[in-house]
Motif scaffolding. Structure first.
Motif, PDB file in Angstrom:
ATOM      1  N   ASP A   1      -3.698 138.292 -69.323  1.00  0.00           N
ATOM      2  CA  ASP A   1      -4.445 139.509 -69.036  1.00  0.00           C
ATOM      3  C   ASP A   1      -3.908 140.692 -69.843  1.00  0.00           C
ATOM      4  O   ASP A   1      -4.667 141.550 -70.297  1.00  0.00           O
ATOM      5  CB  ASP A   1      -4.386 139.845 -67.546  1.00  0.00           C
TER       6      ASP A   1
ATOM      7  N   GLY B   1     -18.462 139.134 -65.366  1.00  0.00           N
ATOM      8  CA  GLY B   1     -17.469 138.437 -64.549  1.00  0.00           C
ATOM      9  C   GLY B   1     -18.090 137.474 -63.557  1.00  0.00           C
ATOM     10  O   GLY B   1     -17.517 136.439 -63.229  1.00  0.00           O
TER      11      GLY B   1
ATOM     12  N   ILE C   1     -10.799 145.119 -65.462  1.00  0.00           N
ATOM     13  CA  ILE C   1     -10.839 145.185 -63.995  1.00  0.00           C
ATOM     14  C   ILE C   1     -12.242 144.845 -63.488  1.00  0.00           C
ATOM     15  O   ILE C   1     -12.394 144.145 -62.480  1.00  0.00           O
ATOM     16  CB  ILE C   1     -10.403 146.583 -63.508  1.00  0.00           C
TER      17      ILE C   1
ATOM     18  N   TRP D   1     -14.357 142.819 -64.913  1.00  0.00           N
ATOM     19  CA  TRP D   1     -14.476 141.355 -65.008  1.00  0.00           C
ATOM     20  C   TRP D   1     -13.787 140.685 -63.811  1.00  0.00           C
ATOM     21  O   TRP D   1     -14.327 139.746 -63.217  1.00  0.00           O
ATOM     22  CB  TRP D   1     -13.825 140.843 -66.296  1.00  0.00           C
ATOM     23  N   LYS D   2     -12.581 141.171 -63.465  1.00  0.00           N
ATOM     24  CA  LYS D   2     -11.825 140.562 -62.368  1.00  0.00           C
ATOM     25  C   LYS D   2     -12.510 140.795 -61.023  1.00  0.00           C
ATOM     26  O   LYS D   2     -12.545 139.888 -60.173  1.00  0.00           O
ATOM     27  CB  LYS D   2     -10.395 141.126 -62.329  1.00  0.00           C
TER      28      LYS D   2
ATOM     29  N   GLU E   1     -11.226 138.404 -58.253  1.00  0.00           N
ATOM     30  CA  GLU E   1      -9.774 138.312 -58.469  1.00  0.00           C
ATOM     31  C   GLU E   1      -9.140 139.683 -58.236  1.00  0.00           C
ATOM     32  O   GLU E   1      -8.700 140.361 -59.162  1.00  0.00           O
ATOM     33  CB  GLU E   1      -9.475 137.807 -59.881  1.00  0.00           C
ATOM     34  N   ARG E   2      -9.062 140.101 -56.983  1.00  0.00           N
ATOM     35  CA  ARG E   2      -8.625 141.451 -56.631  1.00  0.00           C
ATOM     36  C   ARG E   2      -7.150 141.705 -56.975  1.00  0.00           C
ATOM     37  O   ARG E   2      -6.808 142.783 -57.458  1.00  0.00           O
ATOM     38  CB  ARG E   2      -8.849 141.701 -55.136  1.00  0.00           C
TER      39      ARG E   2
ATOM     40  N   LYS F   1      -5.275 140.403 -59.270  1.00  0.00           N
ATOM     41  CA  LYS F   1      -5.114 140.579 -60.709  1.00  0.00           C
ATOM     42  C   LYS F   1      -5.631 141.939 -61.154  1.00  0.00           C
ATOM     43  O   LYS F   1      -5.051 142.583 -62.040  1.00  0.00           O
ATOM     44  CB  LYS F   1      -5.828 139.457 -61.457  1.00  0.00           C
ATOM     45  N   ALA F   2      -6.726 142.394 -60.550  1.00  0.00           N
ATOM     46  CA  ALA F   2      -7.279 143.716 -60.881  1.00  0.00           C
ATOM     47  C   ALA F   2      -6.272 144.812 -60.548  1.00  0.00           C
ATOM     48  O   ALA F   2      -6.074 145.757 -61.327  1.00  0.00           O
ATOM     49  CB  ALA F   2      -8.588 143.947 -60.118  1.00  0.00           C
TER      50      ALA F   2
END
Length: 444
Positions: free
Chosen positions: A3, A73, A294, A296-297, A302-303, A305-306
């Motif tokens: 990322d 995403g 963010i 995309w996540k 994918e919270r 990772k955001a």
């Protein structure tokens, strides 16, 4: 690690593109500085007015950019992407056309409201009629660029900007000073060069979008679907644009305060805006790059990772911005000397730039976290805190420190710094609450 690499891949072309975009405006200022300091001040005032209208375009670009990243995403269908792209470009083109007509016919009223100096009036009129009249081109370009970035095509948008900016610099020199047998056009020449290169860039954007991203995006669109898409775009975009519009209106009020301080303050402000724009461009690029990632996540659910991307991006933005500001602090006399030989302007600029650390500390955090909050759909909080801070700190303290307390342009710069720092603190708390507090509540 992957990322972080993606963030770098998205951000560095945006940074270079932003530098080149600033160079387009700076080319006008730098070229005109050898023509007339009053011309520079006039162009600075006109640009403040134009920016207040350009932020309206963000109603569409902000909303459509957020949606596009989330759609990607979530792997949305092609017909949904077509409807989104067509609606964004069509609506912003119409809005831009209306504003272009308004500016061409209403500039005398706007200049009176700004209290523009009579010496600068004719220069400002020349620039406004050409750049203001072609404003719709910038509306369309901003929209297409937003879509291309959401698709991760940041390198391509950068290359288009490189080409357009090189053309602008060459044409500025030819038209302003009358080279290759042409007459010297001064401010009109700078405006013609910039308007032509804006058009050239827009055409290239459109061709790239049609050939490489979404062939036939303007075909087979259903009005009912477009209306539904526009509703969601406005839902995301209006708060974002409202915050930007409030910021620009506040800057116009601040410009009116600066005109009361004096002509030297107006001209110095124009030069300083040009110089410091290169300081925060890195934070701007990281903010936009992280916003795409963010989005995309969030679209891919994918919270965590955001959240991590937002924290990492903020640390990088702050550290690099402070390093660049330190370099500017030591080189501020030389930087100002590039634009003018007027010792009064140079002395004033040197004093004001000493307070730049406060401004950039807040702005480097804001530019990242605001984009992150919008990418996750939290578009209202930046508007609410911005409305309070901009008008209380930026405008209120600019007047208080600048005029009654006699600090002049330095007081205005300190007030702008207080605004940015207050909002940065609020954004940081909101970012933490949106993720960590929500996750903790969900676990109970």
């Amino acid at each position: 690690m992957e990322d972080k690499k993606t963030l770098f891949d998205l951000s560095w072309p945006i940074f270079l593109e932003s530098v080149l975009f600033s160079l387009m405006g700076s080319a006008d200022v730098l070229m005109l500085s050898g023509y007339s300091d009053h011309a520079v001040g006039a162009v600075g005032i006109v640009n403040q007015i134009l920016f207040s209208f350009l932020v309206i375009a963000r109603v569409i670009t902000a909303g459509s950019g957020i949606l596009c990243a989330q759609y990607i995403g979530a792997n949305k269908e092609k017909k949904d992407m077509k409807s989104l792209i067509f609606t964004g470009i069509f609506v912003n083109g119409i809005l831009g056309g209306c504003f272009s007509i308004f500016l061409v016919f209403s500039y005398p009223l706007l200049f009176r409201m700004m209290g523009i100096d009579p010496v600068m009036y004719e220069y400002a009129k020349e620039y406004m009629l050409i750049i203001g009249g072609s404003l719709f081109i910038q509306f369309i370009s901003m929209t297409i660029s937003s879509f291309l970035r959401s698709y991760g095509k940041t390198k391509e948008t950068m290359l288009i900007s490189v080409f357009a900016n090189l053309c602008n610099i060459v044409l500025d020199y030819i038209f302003i000073y009358g080279k290759l047998g042409l007459p010297s056009l001064g401010v009109s020449g700078a405006a013609i060069a910039t308007a032509f290169c804006n058009l050239l860039g827009c055409v290239i954007y459109m061709i790239f979008l049609e050939k490489k991203i979404m062939p036939g995006f303007y075909k087979e669109t259903v009005w009912e679907e477009n209306k539904a898409v526009l509703k969601v775009i406005l839902q995301y975009g209006m708060p974002a644009a409202g915050e930007q519009f409030s910021y620009t209106m506040a800057k116009l009020c601040i410009m009116a305060i600066i005109t009361r301080i004096g002509v030297a303050a107006v001209t110095t402000y124009s030069y300083l805006n040009t110089i410091v724009s290169f300081v925060y461009l890195f934070a701007l690029a990281v903010g936009q790059g992280s916003g795409i990632l963010i989005g995309w996540k969030i679209g891919g659910k994918e919270r965590e990772k955001a959240y991590e991307i937002g924290i990492f991006s903020t640390k990088i933005s702050f550290s690099i911005s402070m390093f660049i500001t330190l370099g500017l602090f030591f080189l501020r006399r030389q930087m100002l000397g590039i634009f003018t030989k007027d010792q009064e302007i140079i002395a004033l600029g040197i004093m004001v730039l000493a307070s730049e650390f406060l401004l950039e500390a807040g702005r480097s955090v804001n530019l990242v976290l605001v984009n992150g909050l919008r990418a996750m759909g939290d578009v209202n909080f930046p508007l609410y805190i911005g409305l309070f801070s901009m008008w209380f700190f930026a405008v209120g303290f600019s007047f208080l420190l600048g005029i009654p307390l006699g600090l002049g342009l330095l007081g205005v710069w300190i007030a702008l710094g207080l605004d940015e720092v207050f909002r940065a603190a609020g954004m940081a708390v909101r970012w933490w609450r949106n993720f960590k507090l929500t996750d903790a509540e969900g676990a109970l």
